[in-house]
Design an enzyme around this catalytic site. Structure first.
Site, PDB file in Angstrom:
ATOM      1  CG  HIS A  13      -0.256  -0.115   2.511  1.00 51.77           C
ATOM      2  ND1 HIS A  13       0.240  -1.325   2.986  1.00 51.77           N
ATOM      3  CD2 HIS A  13       0.067   0.810   3.445  1.00 51.77           C
ATOM      4  CE1 HIS A  13       0.828  -1.127   4.154  1.00 51.77           C
ATOM      5  NE2 HIS A  13       0.737   0.160   4.457  1.00 51.77           N
ATOM      6  CG  HIS A 102      30.085  -2.809 -10.182  1.00 48.85           C
ATOM      7  ND1 HIS A 102      30.847  -2.094  -9.290  1.00 48.85           N
ATOM      8  CD2 HIS A 102      30.467  -2.391 -11.415  1.00 48.85           C
ATOM      9  CE1 HIS A 102      31.652  -1.282  -9.964  1.00 48.85           C
ATOM     10  NE2 HIS A 102      31.427  -1.447 -11.254  1.00 48.85           N
ATOM     11  NE  ARG A 136      36.293  -5.295 -10.389  1.00 51.44           N
ATOM     12  CZ  ARG A 136      35.975  -4.386 -11.303  1.00 51.44           C
ATOM     13  NH1 ARG A 136      36.146  -4.657 -12.595  1.00 51.44           N
ATOM     14  NH2 ARG A 136      35.491  -3.213 -10.960  1.00 51.44           N
TER      15      ARG A 136
END
Length: 148
Positions: A13, A102, A136
């Site tokens: 809500h 990322h 990475r």
């Protein structure tokens, strides 16, 4: 905003008003969505709707979503219980960019009581146009799920 994927929506809500704005914005951009609730401003429980969205992502029916509650925290916590969901609480375009780049976040969570429609629009534009960088970051994301 650049996405061809159907976007799942969920709110409680306290996030309902912002979700209504999000729906109108997506419609104006020609982006398809599925609204998992809530459907009015009557008091309700965010997990009920977060889990519907999370289940749709877990099952592969949807790949991305938007969750909104008052602070963004509760719906984010509920969404992140789903193994294929990476929900990110975002309050600025900069955070939207980083969490996509990322973290490969697939559910954008916004705090309905704390950001304006203009900020929400800017966040969505950045979130849905930023690509995951990979590299990475992949190994880090692979370490997120608990293997109990």
């Amino acid at each position: 905003m650049t996405t061809n994927a159907k976007i799942g929506l969920a709110s409680d809500h306290a996030g309902f008003a912002l979700k209504q704005y999000v729906k109108s914005y997506l419609e104006a951009k020609g982006v398809a969505y599925e609204d998992f609730g809530c459907y009015d401003e009557q008091s309700c429980d965010y997990p009920d709707f977060a889990h519907k969205l999370g289940n749709a992502i877990d099952s592969g029916v949807l790949k991305i979503g938007i969750g909104i509650c008052g602070s963004g925290e509760g719906i984010s916590m509920a969404l992140n219980k789903h193994p294929k969901v990476r929900a990110a609480l975002v309050w600025s375009p900069e955070i939207a960019h980083t969490t996509r780049q990322h973290n490969d976040a697939n559910v954008l969570v916004m705090p309905g009581r704390y950001i304006s429609e203009q900020t929400a629009r800017e966040i969505m534009d950045v979130f849905f146009s930023t690509e995951f960088e990979g590299g990475r970051h992949v190994r880090r994301i692979e370490k997120i799920p608990l293997n109990l």
